[in-house]
Design an enzyme around this catalytic site. Structure first.
Site: not given
Length: 432
Positions: A16, A40-41
């Site tokens: 995402k 955690g992006h």
């Protein structure tokens, strides 16, 4: 102008962050609406990796405004560290670029202590939390004993509020979990070390801000965390996260009507992964699963834990489409499936000898499912340098088409690598 929501359509870790970073180039406002530092992006721009946990994934676009809405639980120390790291990387992160809702829940050290003590006590029955304090923080909010962000800026009342909430927390920590007592004054002093830095980003009314931007015709992008199958209400309970991960939560968190959420983008990997405990019908316990884990670098950006890997589950994906009202799909990590002779896709389940094609709402039933796998031809080519969908191998195009037809939803974007530029558009989500 209506809003676009980007949500995870699997068990999280779908990519995402990358998609939000790409879409943010044409958006005006990016709103993170739930979860906390358990997210955690990972963003990769020109080969440089940035991992975000709380700050919205549009932050690398310096002309955009990023908002942390009231549905997020804010680890103030982790957030401060993220801001500092971005500044060290050359980003200014001024008050026009980042805003934090005064009404968001403050996640404090005692939440982490309680989360970790509980998980340790569960032993073999672990839920598989990140230990970041997310669950206890949401519990406090529901029990009406949470401190919200605005409380942290009032020195006159802060210590008394901390003392009140820690009475119960210390009883649990000391008497139930044999953990050390936490002193209110220590937490108060720790808060003072960061609150001055966070003051510049305060905003009192996210609902008003977002509503005004919508009236002005601005493009609003909502960013979710975790994934649909981890939703507190509709996921594989109790092996879920502590917030509602589905699209409608964007409306609730930001304080706008749900009719504004017109474009719902479901992000999914070309295969499936899951972190922690809980049922996973298509999990592979063989060399194929190991290869996907290795080629996909499937290790959590928040915890470092290895992700369980399996074939794409179309029954679960259809369930996510229904729950969220997804009308556009984004397939991530198609490149990882290169060099497989054949690629499996789950199109149904066997349950007690009967074939079913709907995802069960009972976690006990999900744990007993046997996947019905169809195999499609694989491809050998490296996809990471492909610049257009039409240049993909015919087998990869066939894989995309098969999925789209089966779930009845268009796949509008395909990712063939972690970098921002490794994104192929079938149909652009934003018109220039």
């Amino acid at each position: 102008m209506s809003a676009t929501v980007v949500i995870g359509a699997q068990w999280g870790d779908e990519g995402k962050g990358k998609l939000v970073d790409v879409l943010a180039a044409k958006a005006d406002l990016v709103v993170r609406f739930q979860g906390g530092s358990n997210a955690g992006h990972t963003l990769v721009v020109n080969g440089k990796k940035t991992v975000l946990h709380l700050i919205p994934s549009g932050i690398l676009h310096t002309d955009k405004t990023c908002v942390i809405a009231s549905g997020v639980v804010v680890d103030i120390f982790g957030l401060t560290q993220e801001i500092r790291q971005l500044k060290e990387s050359g980003f200014e992160i001024g008050s026009s670029q980042l805003l934090i809702s005064d009404n968001a829940t403050a996640l404090l050290p005692y939440h982490k202590a309680l989360d970790q003590a509980r998980e340790k006590a569960l032993s073999e029955g672990k839920i598989g939390t990140t230990g970041k304090g997310i669950g206890p923080a949401y519990e406090d909010r529901a029990a009406r004993r949470a401190l919200v962000m605005s409380d942290l800026f009032d020195e006159k009342t802060l210590l008394a509020k901390l003392e009140a909430v820690l009475k119960e927390k210390n009883v649990l920590l000391q008497n139930l979990y044999d953990a050390p007592e936490i002193k209110a004054k220590d937490i108060f002093d720790q808060i003072q070390t960061v609150i001055g830095e966070l003051k510049a980003y305060r905003t009192t009314d996210v609902s008003l801000l977002v509503s005004q931007k919508i009236k002005q015709g601005k493009r609003i992008l909502f960013e979710g965390a975790q994934g649909t199958l981890l939703d507190i209400h509709h996921g594989t309970y109790p092996f879920v996260t502590s917030s509602s991960t589905i699209a409608g939560s964007g409306s609730i968190s930001a304080g706008i009507g749900p009719h504004h959420l017109s474009k719902i983008v479901g992000v999914f990997k070309a295969y499936c992964t899951r972190v922690g405990s809980g049922p996973f019908p298509t999990e592979l316990h063989d060399d194929v699963g190991t290869k996907i884990q290795k080629d996909g670098h499937e290790f959590g950006s928040t915890t470092g834990r290895a992700r369980r890997c399996g074939w794409l589950d179309l029954v679960a994906l259809k369930y996510a489409i229904r729950l969220n009202g997804i009308n556009s799909l984004a397939m991530m990590k198609l490149d990882v499936l290169s060099e497989h002779e054949q690629i499996g896709v789950c199109t149904g389940y066997k349950l007690d000898g009967e074939v079913i094609t709907e995802f069960p709402t009972s976690t006990e039933l999900v744990s007993r499912l046997e996947p019905v796998i169809e195999y499609l031809p694989g491809w050998k080519e490296d996809l990471t340098e492909v610049k257009s969908v039409k240049d993909l191998p015919r087998q990869a195009i066939g894989y995309i088409d098969f999925i789209s037809r089966h779930v009845g939803c268009p796949i509008d974007v395909v990712s063939v690598g972690p970098d921002r530029d490794q994104t192929l558009w079938i149909k652009p989500l934003y018109k220039d």
